[in-house]
Design an enzyme around this catalytic site. Structure first.
Site, PDB file in Angstrom:
ATOM      1  N   TYR A   1      22.019  48.667  10.437  1.00  0.00           N
ATOM      2  CA  TYR A   1      22.631  48.679  11.765  1.00  0.00           C
ATOM      3  C   TYR A   1      21.574  48.457  12.845  1.00  0.00           C
ATOM      4  O   TYR A   1      21.737  47.632  13.747  1.00  0.00           O
ATOM      5  CB  TYR A   1      23.336  50.014  11.964  1.00  0.00           C
ATOM      6  CG  TYR A   1      23.868  50.263  13.358  1.00  0.00           C
ATOM      7  CD1 TYR A   1      25.068  49.710  13.780  1.00  0.00           C
ATOM      8  CD2 TYR A   1      23.166  51.087  14.244  1.00  0.00           C
ATOM      9  CE1 TYR A   1      25.558  49.957  15.053  1.00  0.00           C
ATOM     10  CE2 TYR A   1      23.656  51.345  15.512  1.00  0.00           C
ATOM     11  CZ  TYR A   1      24.851  50.773  15.917  1.00  0.00           C
ATOM     12  OH  TYR A   1      25.327  51.013  17.176  1.00  0.00           O
ATOM     13  N   LYS A  61      21.281  45.311  15.433  1.00  0.00           N
ATOM     14  CA  LYS A  61      21.271  45.456  16.891  1.00  0.00           C
ATOM     15  C   LYS A  61      20.013  44.845  17.497  1.00  0.00           C
ATOM     16  O   LYS A  61      20.057  44.294  18.610  1.00  0.00           O
ATOM     17  CB  LYS A  61      21.395  46.930  17.272  1.00  0.00           C
ATOM     18  CG  LYS A  61      22.758  47.535  16.960  1.00  0.00           C
ATOM     19  CD  LYS A  61      23.901  46.812  17.666  1.00  0.00           C
ATOM     20  CE  LYS A  61      25.217  47.565  17.527  1.00  0.00           C
ATOM     21  NZ  LYS A  61      26.338  46.862  18.184  1.00  0.00           N
TER      22      LYS A  61
END
Length: 252
Positions: A147, A151
């Protein structure tokens, strides 16, 4: 020059705009006078906004979503790529498929939506895209490594698209820190745990979804007319360096 946050009549698409941070973003745009369309995989109602089902990881569904918004409203002025997230999973325990799905949702899906939106915005002569990123892309993200990496990629994508799609389309991002939502307990445990985490933030609390929404409205508004390729950090001051806490403990 007169500038304001008023987005009266602007057509806004908020992906994942039906709960949590996304709901705060939807509410903020509604308060600014915008016409808001939300989407998610499962139907949900938000007062004042319309809803279209869409899995933003699917290119055909995304194309259909953007086409449906334009068919209904005649244009598309703002897209907020909010849909995303990841459950806790240590990197050495998670499967390759798990990592692939996390990157797909948090990096490739915003690219798909942005591509479809940009085609419309270039034709109509203007538009703005806001990507909801995370502080996880700017610091270590143990337990959500894929994740955080996605990002970080989204921040890079934001700056690249801002160059490619200028001058008609502005592209910016929000690097969001910890936000208090209906799912905070899944990340931080009990109410006591949430309060303990909040004390690590210089402002002494977690953000509200509406505060994140206000920042998204700013980036989409005339007040940010010369802002593109930027990532606005929304984290309440960040985190105090761990070595300072250790030093305090060692000298007490």
């Amino acid at each position: 020059m007169h500038v304001e946050l008023d987005l009266d009549g602007a057509v806004v698409l908020v992906t994942g705009g039906v709960r949590g941070v996304g709901l705060g973003i939807t509410r903020a745009f509604l308060s600014a006078g915008a016409v808001v369309v939300t989407c998610a995989r499962r139907p949900a109602e938000v007062e004042g906004a319309s809803f279209l089902p869409c899995d933003v990881r699917d290119a055909d569904q995304v194309s259909g979503l953007v086409a449906a918004v334009v068919a209904e409203h005649g244009r598309l002025d703002v897209v907020v790529n909010n849909a995303g997230g990841a459950p806790f999973a240590l990197a050495d325990k998670a499967s390759p498929r798990f990592h692939s799905k996390i990157v797909e949702l948090n990096l490739l899906a915003p690219l798909l939506v942005s591509q479809a939106a940009n085609a419309v915005m270039q034709e109509q002569g203007s538009g703005t895209i806001v990507n909801v990123s995370s502080v996880s892309g700017r610091r270590p993200s143990p337990g959500t490594a894929a994740y955080g990496a996605a990002k970080a990629g989204l921040d890079s994508l934001t700056s690249s698209l801002a160059v490619e799609w200028a001058p008609k389309v502005r592209v910016n991002a929000l690097a969001v820190g910890m936000v208090r939502t209906e799912q905070s307990h899944l990340h931080y445990g009990s109410e006591a745990g949430i309060e303990a985490v909040a004390r690590t933030v210089p402002l002494g609390r977690l953000a509200s979804p509406d505060e994140v929404g206000a920042c998204a409205v700013f980036l989409a508004s005339p007040l940010a007319s010369y802002v593109s390729g930027a990532t606005l950090v929304v984290h309440g001051g960040g985190e105090a360096p761990a070595f300072l806490t250790a030093a305090d403990e060692g000298t007490s």
